[in-house]
Write a protein that holds these residues in place. Structure first.
Motif, PDB file in Angstrom:
ATOM      1  N   UNK A 161       3.054  -7.841  -8.113  1.00  0.00           N
ATOM      2  CA  UNK A 161       2.028  -7.719  -9.147  1.00  0.00           C
ATOM      3  C   UNK A 161       0.684  -7.302  -8.570  1.00  0.00           C
ATOM      4  N   UNK A 162       0.478  -7.611  -7.281  1.00  0.00           N
ATOM      5  CA  UNK A 162      -0.827  -7.309  -6.692  1.00  0.00           C
ATOM      6  C   UNK A 162      -0.811  -5.936  -6.019  1.00  0.00           C
ATOM      7  N   UNK A 163      -1.516  -4.990  -6.653  1.00  0.00           N
ATOM      8  CA  UNK A 163      -1.505  -3.610  -6.151  1.00  0.00           C
ATOM      9  C   UNK A 163      -2.040  -3.494  -4.733  1.00  0.00           C
ATOM     10  N   UNK A 164      -3.075  -4.257  -4.424  1.00  0.00           N
ATOM     11  CA  UNK A 164      -3.641  -4.138  -3.070  1.00  0.00           C
ATOM     12  C   UNK A 164      -2.629  -4.557  -2.013  1.00  0.00           C
ATOM     13  N   UNK A 165      -1.860  -5.598  -2.328  1.00  0.00           N
ATOM     14  CA  UNK A 165      -0.823  -6.053  -1.394  1.00  0.00           C
ATOM     15  C   UNK A 165       0.283  -4.997  -1.261  1.00  0.00           C
ATOM     16  N   UNK A 166       0.680  -4.404  -2.369  1.00  0.00           N
ATOM     17  CA  UNK A 166       1.750  -3.388  -2.342  1.00  0.00           C
ATOM     18  C   UNK A 166       1.289  -2.129  -1.605  1.00  0.00           C
ATOM     19  N   UNK A 167       0.051  -1.716  -1.860  1.00  0.00           N
ATOM     20  CA  UNK A 167      -0.478  -0.548  -1.146  1.00  0.00           C
ATOM     21  C   UNK A 167      -0.557  -0.818   0.351  1.00  0.00           C
ATOM     22  N   UNK A 168      -0.962  -2.024   0.691  1.00  0.00           N
ATOM     23  CA  UNK A 168      -1.017  -2.418   2.096  1.00  0.00           C
ATOM     24  C   UNK A 168       0.390  -2.353   2.714  1.00  0.00           C
ATOM     25  N   UNK A 169       1.383  -2.781   1.940  1.00  0.00           N
ATOM     26  CA  UNK A 169       2.772  -2.785   2.423  1.00  0.00           C
ATOM     27  C   UNK A 169       3.249  -1.356   2.719  1.00  0.00           C
ATOM     28  N   UNK A 170       2.870  -0.413   1.873  1.00  0.00           N
ATOM     29  CA  UNK A 170       3.235   0.997   2.122  1.00  0.00           C
ATOM     30  C   UNK A 170       2.486   1.500   3.357  1.00  0.00           C
ATOM     31  N   UNK A 210       8.130   2.686  -0.960  1.00  0.00           N
ATOM     32  CA  UNK A 210       7.410   2.879  -2.213  1.00  0.00           C
ATOM     33  C   UNK A 210       7.518   1.595  -3.009  1.00  0.00           C
ATOM     34  N   UNK A 211       6.818   1.547  -4.120  1.00  0.00           N
ATOM     35  CA  UNK A 211       6.882   0.320  -4.916  1.00  0.00           C
ATOM     36  C   UNK A 211       6.787   0.627  -6.406  1.00  0.00           C
ATOM     37  N   UNK A 212       7.163  -0.379  -7.183  1.00  0.00           N
ATOM     38  CA  UNK A 212       6.900  -0.356  -8.611  1.00  0.00           C
ATOM     39  C   UNK A 212       6.437  -1.754  -8.992  1.00  0.00           C
ATOM     40  N   UNK A 213       5.559  -1.840  -9.976  1.00  0.00           N
ATOM     41  CA  UNK A 213       5.157  -3.172 -10.431  1.00  0.00           C
ATOM     42  C   UNK A 213       6.109  -3.644 -11.537  1.00  0.00           C
ATOM     43  N   UNK A 214       7.044  -2.785 -11.861  1.00  0.00           N
ATOM     44  CA  UNK A 214       8.011  -3.091 -12.921  1.00  0.00           C
ATOM     45  C   UNK A 214       9.374  -3.387 -12.290  1.00  0.00           C
ATOM     46  N   UNK A 215       9.862  -4.614 -12.475  1.00  0.00           N
ATOM     47  CA  UNK A 215      11.125  -4.993 -11.834  1.00  0.00           C
ATOM     48  C   UNK A 215      12.289  -4.116 -12.283  1.00  0.00           C
ATOM     49  N   UNK A 216      12.290  -3.774 -13.551  1.00  0.00           N
ATOM     50  CA  UNK A 216      13.366  -2.941 -14.111  1.00  0.00           C
ATOM     51  C   UNK A 216      13.450  -1.603 -13.372  1.00  0.00           C
ATOM     52  N   UNK A 236      15.769  -2.425  12.586  1.00  0.00           N
ATOM     53  CA  UNK A 236      17.176  -2.343  12.995  1.00  0.00           C
ATOM     54  C   UNK A 236      17.856  -1.121  12.367  1.00  0.00           C
ATOM     55  N   UNK A 237      17.075  -0.337  11.670  1.00  0.00           N
ATOM     56  CA  UNK A 237      17.614   0.863  11.015  1.00  0.00           C
ATOM     57  C   UNK A 237      18.762   0.496  10.062  1.00  0.00           C
ATOM     58  N   UNK A 238      18.598  -0.588   9.330  1.00  0.00           N
ATOM     59  CA  UNK A 238      19.687  -1.132   8.520  1.00  0.00           C
ATOM     60  C   UNK A 238      19.667  -0.666   7.070  1.00  0.00           C
ATOM     61  N   UNK A 239      18.614   0.045   6.662  1.00  0.00           N
ATOM     62  CA  UNK A 239      18.614   0.547   5.278  1.00  0.00           C
ATOM     63  C   UNK A 239      17.896   1.891   5.180  1.00  0.00           C
ATOM     64  N   UNK A 240      18.404   2.701   4.245  1.00  0.00           N
ATOM     65  CA  UNK A 240      17.825   4.029   4.076  1.00  0.00           C
ATOM     66  C   UNK A 240      16.449   3.982   3.441  1.00  0.00           C
ATOM     67  N   UNK A 241      16.342   3.129   2.431  1.00  0.00           N
ATOM     68  CA  UNK A 241      15.086   3.086   1.685  1.00  0.00           C
ATOM     69  C   UNK A 241      14.750   1.644   1.292  1.00  0.00           C
ATOM     70  N   UNK A 242      13.470   1.305   1.356  1.00  0.00           N
ATOM     71  CA  UNK A 242      13.043  -0.020   0.906  1.00  0.00           C
ATOM     72  C   UNK A 242      12.051   0.139  -0.249  1.00  0.00           C
ATOM     73  N   UNK A 243      12.413  -0.443  -1.389  1.00  0.00           N
ATOM     74  CA  UNK A 243      11.537  -0.401  -2.557  1.00  0.00           C
ATOM     75  C   UNK A 243      10.935  -1.791  -2.751  1.00  0.00           C
ATOM     76  N   UNK A 244       9.625  -1.845  -2.868  1.00  0.00           N
ATOM     77  CA  UNK A 244       8.961  -3.120  -3.096  1.00  0.00           C
ATOM     78  C   UNK A 244       8.620  -3.321  -4.559  1.00  0.00           C
ATOM     79  N   UNK A 245       8.429  -4.569  -4.925  1.00  0.00           N
ATOM     80  CA  UNK A 245       8.010  -4.875  -6.289  1.00  0.00           C
ATOM     81  C   UNK A 245       7.098  -6.098  -6.250  1.00  0.00           C
TER      82      UNK A 245
END
Lengths: 286, 286
Positions: free
Chosen positions: B36-45, B52-58, B25-34
């Protein structure tokens, strides 16, 4: 040609689908239907499921070489009582009921000299729909049909019934009658009780409207079987009463244990049960 | 543009589907994921679900104007504890948990000054599948999302979260938190307990192999939810413990009554319950 004249007593989802499958396979010369609802029987003729019908069982079984009792379990005894005196001497009789102990008892009481040519059977197929309108010739393809022959069962009759079901595309398995009733209580009769009991309970709650409004896909799948024919399931309950009550009591205990584990926040017990269930369920492919 | 930077903590079925729908819906400029599972996060990208993602919530919530907590209920408190000190002052926070009382308690304990901009939410959607691989942008279309604002909830935050969900095609409904937890215990949590308990019980029976071999379509539908994520459901049990235990006890009584009716062949009671359940269930269309 398997049969010259196939007589289907009860032209509903199961009886209608069996007739369709056998016609498609060109396995019988003539199919005679029998039932009580004229509109359903006329529909069956119109759809080409049966050639003709009679509302009188005595008339319907005349000269039939195969008679399929596809009536509710509670009607089985009276149907047998009616047809026994007029069945041709070499007619084979079978049924499609979901409980088999009660049907074999009925046969013993009412089929007299035809008893040995009665083969108790149960196609593991169906849906929550009913009537000839819901029938399809593919209903039994790759499904299992359980036959529960006794030591008295005529070998040729057993083979004919086996061949009939194999013609529909089903895999036929023989099973001890007591064993059948146990397995079906577990996999079919108990789940139906749980679905009926849940929906009835929720329907009585004050928040009924919201409950059904906010139910998601999982709830729909889970409760689909609560749309099954109540009359049919009433009969199954009473016909397989002993096994079903055993299963309900075991489940009551299981539920009590899970409730206790949740009440006590016993994570280990909860996790073990959920993981075990998921592992077992994942063995199915959907 | 609804949001400049959307942060999704927990990029699974729900978090991933929400990101997809908002991107479509073009509703956000950027989506950051967070997560613990790197394979899932890489798949998401790789799938374009997140930028992009970080495994650190902060790190992940930095400069975010909307933070969605799509983590298991048991992890909610610790996630809030981690992000509270570093959340931007105007960030809106929401969650997608299946129980809402416990989440609001967590927010009260751990979100400090951000508490009023926390809007508790629950999309009534999902399946027994999980992970970003299962995510689809259409998951929430024509589904309901329940928000449980409190008197302290910031009006603008509430409106932003409402708009976010409406953008995904969902119908958003506000509800009292206690009421939400009751309704969900009835329509979702109890059915999951019954499915898990049933499959676990059958998997422990001697005839286990045959039981699963002879299970029909009805059983598959009925037990599908027993394939749901055990860890997630463990957390739901404990988070909505009180309501769920009430519901389990009520069902135990209901089942006891039905068992008694079957034991006594009480046709009237059995028929009334089945017909009532069928009537209520038939009100759904499948």
């Amino acid at each position: 040609m398997l049969f010259k004249r196939l007589c289907i007593i009860g032209v509903g989802l199961i009886g209608g689908s069996l007739a369709r499958a056998l016609r498609d396979a060109n396995a019988c010369e003539e199919v005679v239907g029998c039932g009580r609802q004229l509109d359903n029987l006329n529909k069956a003729v119109e759809l080409g499921v049966i050639d003709r019908y009679s509302t009188d069982m005595v008339e319907a079984v005349k000269d039939a070489d195969m008679v399929v009792l596809a009536v509710p379990l509670g009607t089985m005894a009276s149907a047998m009582q009616k047809i026994a005196p007029v069945l041709p001497d070499d007619a084979i009789i079978t049924d499609v009921g979901s409980a088999k102990g009660s049907v074999l008892q009925d046969a013993q009481h009412y089929l007299g000299k035809h008893q040995s040519r009665f083969v108790a059977g149960h196609p593991i197929a169906g849906s929550e729909q009913h009537g000839v309108i819901a029938s399809v010739s593919s209903l039994f393809q790759q499904r299992r049909v359980i036959l529960t022959p006794t030591p008295d069962t005529d070998t040729q009759a057993l083979e004919s019934v086996r061949q009939m079901w194999e013609t529909t595309g089903a895999e036929v398995v023989d099973m001890n009658v007591q064993h059948h009733d146990e397995v079906l209580a577990a996999t079919s009769h108990l789940p139906h009780m749980l679905a009926y009991a849940l929906v009835d309970m929720l329907a009585h709650m004050e928040t009924r409207r919201e409950i059904f409004r906010f139910a998601a896909g999982g709830f729909r799948d889970f409760t689909r079987i609560a749309s099954s024919d109540p009359k049919m399931w009433h009969d199954i309950c009473l016909s397989n009463r002993e096994e079903l009550v055993n299963m309900l009591e075991a489940f009551g205990q299981q539920l009590h244990n899970l409730t206790q584990a949740i009440r006590e926040s016993d994570s280990e017990k909860i996790n073990t049960l959920f993981y075990n269930a998921k592992t077992a369920r994942d063995e199915f492919t959907d």
